[in-house]
Scaffold this motif. Sequence first.
Motif, mmCIF file in Angstrom:
data_model
loop_
_atom_site.group_PDB
_atom_site.id
_atom_site.type_symbol
_atom_site.label_atom_id
_atom_site.label_comp_id
_atom_site.label_asym_id
_atom_site.label_seq_id
_atom_site.Cartn_x
_atom_site.Cartn_y
_atom_site.Cartn_z
ATOM 1 N N GLU A 120 0.819 -1.216 0.000
ATOM 2 C CA GLU A 120 0.000 0.000 0.000
ATOM 3 C C GLU A 120 0.854 1.268 0.000
ATOM 4 N N ASN A 121 2.158 1.124 0.289
ATOM 5 C CA ASN A 121 3.049 2.288 0.289
ATOM 6 C C ASN A 121 3.554 2.655 -1.106
ATOM 7 N N ILE A 122 3.398 1.751 -2.050
ATOM 8 C CA ILE A 122 4.119 1.894 -3.323
ATOM 9 C C ILE A 122 3.766 3.187 -4.049
ATOM 10 N N THR A 123 2.498 3.521 -4.149
ATOM 11 C CA THR A 123 2.102 4.718 -4.885
ATOM 12 C C THR A 123 2.738 5.968 -4.295
ATOM 13 N N ALA A 124 2.641 6.118 -2.978
ATOM 14 C CA ALA A 124 3.224 7.295 -2.323
ATOM 15 C C ALA A 124 4.731 7.310 -2.473
#
Length: 288
Positions: A120-124
């Motif tokens: 879930e961190n990848i986009t940011a």
Amino acid sequence: MRAIAAITLSAALVALVSLSPAAAAEPSPELTYWPETDLPITVVGGAAWVATELAKKGLAPASCRWCAVGRLDASVRDAVVWRGNPDTAHDLSNVTVLGVAPASALGLTALAAWHDGRSENITADLLIVTEAMVVAMDLNQLTKYVVGRQRPYAHFGNDDVLCSHGGCSPPVPHDADLSFFSGHTTAAFSLAAASGTVASMRGYRAAPWVWAQGMAIAALSGYLRMAGDRHYLTDVLTGAAVGSAAGVLIPYLFHGPRPGVAGPDTRSFRLSIAPAHGGAGVGVAGHF
């Protein structure tokens, strides 16, 4: 160079997979992240860089403002330039910076998050890394037009560059006096430093691999710019310093965890990927 890129990414993947998964990773810190602010900064900054490239004829100095060459730059240039085929080094530097460096920085950052179960961190993470690179490149572009330093191939009249494309003239119009400082090196080091900083701030177990791979590729890009007779040592060193500073300071100062500060963070914008009927499905969720 496709083989080099494949080997680079394969080695990185092997390194990540080889990390011991015996103990579950601790939840990574949430970074300060406002997509409604960071995304426009990145898009507008990138568009500004493209616009100044397209407007090079009107923006580039008519002649060099910084024409002299110091003893250190001249001696290093004589030692490292590829005699007879500097354009090969130039082409390799383009592939390295436009292909290998971003693929490594962004790919390894995403793999590091995935390996720790923090997809879930990848986009940011990727947006923060890209934002740092764009800011560094805009600063680089502004400096180039203001300083107007003559490139080494133009100063020394290197026919291997000037006469390699069917006529003895600068290979790229209006580009002969935009040497300071190296944009390729700035881009590569900003990507390397930003991806490493984000991985370290998140506490990813693969952070050392992200740093090592990125810095090795960035150093190679700087060498190739000198070997291709497009930049002096001081151009490359300045690009490395500015790129590294932007890559570290922008994530650290503007995206570091802010205990007690309310507002959107990485959980406000998520990208999910899941298998679906032999392919993959992509979903986006969050507050916009």
